[in-house]
Scaffold this motif. Sequence first.
Motif, short mmCIF file in Angstrom:
data_model
loop_
_atom_site.label_atom_id
_atom_site.label_comp_id
_atom_site.label_asym_id
_atom_site.label_seq_id
_atom_site.Cartn_x
_atom_site.Cartn_y
_atom_site.Cartn_z
N TYR A 188 0.83 -1.11 0.09
CA TYR A 188 -0.14 -0.22 0.05
C TYR A 188 0.85 1.25 -0.06
O TYR A 188 2.07 1.29 0.48
N ARG A 189 0.58 2.50 -0.38
CA ARG A 189 1.08 3.80 -0.44
C ARG A 189 0.03 4.85 -0.06
O ARG A 189 -0.87 4.70 -0.28
N SER A 190 0.93 5.72 0.36
CA SER A 190 0.08 7.17 0.98
C SER A 190 0.91 8.35 0.70
O SER A 190 2.17 8.10 0.94
N LYS A 191 0.35 9.25 0.47
CA LYS A 191 1.05 10.44 0.58
C LYS A 191 0.95 11.23 1.93
O LYS A 191 2.03 11.84 2.19
N ASP A 192 0.25 10.95 2.95
CA ASP A 192 0.27 11.66 4.04
C ASP A 192 0.56 10.62 5.29
O ASP A 192 0.66 11.10 6.48
N GLY A 193 0.77 9.47 4.80
CA GLY A 193 1.07 8.54 5.77
C GLY A 193 -0.34 8.06 6.91
O GLY A 193 0.16 7.43 7.83
N ILE A 194 -1.18 8.66 6.36
CA ILE A 194 -2.66 8.09 7.20
C ILE A 194 -3.51 7.15 6.25
O ILE A 194 -4.04 6.30 6.61
N ASN A 195 -3.67 7.64 5.01
CA ASN A 195 -4.76 7.39 4.18
C ASN A 195 -3.82 6.41 3.16
O ASN A 195 -3.53 7.01 2.08
N TYR A 196 -3.98 5.08 3.36
CA TYR A 196 -3.20 4.23 2.44
C TYR A 196 -4.26 3.63 1.12
O TYR A 196 -5.42 3.47 1.41
N GLU A 197 -3.70 3.44 0.20
CA GLU A 197 -4.30 3.05 -1.10
C GLU A 197 -3.69 1.74 -1.64
O GLU A 197 -2.56 1.50 -1.47
N HIS A 198 -4.37 0.90 -2.16
CA HIS A 198 -3.60 -0.65 -2.49
C HIS A 198 -2.81 -0.08 -3.66
O HIS A 198 -3.16 0.81 -4.60
N TYR A 199 -1.69 -0.71 -3.69
CA TYR A 199 -0.68 -0.34 -4.82
C TYR A 199 -0.29 -1.55 -5.97
O TYR A 199 -0.67 -1.82 -6.75
N ARG A 200 0.21 -2.67 -4.85
CA ARG A 200 0.34 -3.98 -5.71
C ARG A 200 0.16 -5.11 -4.80
O ARG A 200 0.01 -4.83 -3.54
N GLU A 201 0.19 -6.27 -5.29
CA GLU A 201 -0.09 -7.56 -4.75
C GLU A 201 0.45 -8.61 -5.27
O GLU A 201 0.76 -8.70 -6.68
N TRP A 202 0.92 -9.67 -4.57
CA TRP A 202 1.46 -11.06 -5.08
C TRP A 202 0.96 -12.13 -4.12
O TRP A 202 0.75 -12.03 -3.11
N SER A 203 0.79 -13.31 -4.77
CA SER A 203 0.51 -14.52 -4.16
C SER A 203 1.40 -15.72 -4.40
O SER A 203 1.92 -15.98 -5.43
#
Length: 160
Positions: A95-110
């Motif tokens: 996950y990534r976030s610009k403000d360190g609070i609201n994270y958004e899904h970025y990538r995933e692996w299984s």
Amino acid sequence: MRHKFYKKLALFLVLVTALVTVFTSGTLIYGAPNGTSLYEDITEISDKSTVLTRGNYLNYGAVTLTKLDSMKVRISGETAAHKVCDSLFVDLYLYRSKDGINYEHYREWSFEKRNGSYFWKVLEVIVPSGYYYAIAGIHTAVFNGEAEMTRAYAEGLWVN
């Protein structure tokens, strides 16, 4: 009479200790003076989730996110079982976030390993700088068709 005094004194000391712990930890975790972030000095974050009530198969799951340079991170996830299982799974979510609070899904692996009691997977990933990153892992052990699962999560790695 002395017994009541010592009881009140002990209660007062416990209360003061709890208040000091709460207020100082909040200062250290959530920020530093002059608008700088304490996250900028951190180069690795991790979490380990041990199954609290001893699982039949699954022992623990862990994730680690390490900053390698200004555009590269190392992601690792591990799943450990008490015995050899039919399958072990490590699902990693970045996950990534610009403000360190609201994270958004970025990538995933299984990933899956058959017939094992321990599975560890490591990736090096190119990421954009200027974001806070978080890592989550879902760790699963399957034995004779029964599955046990735990989740690990760590956030707050600044990549600049």
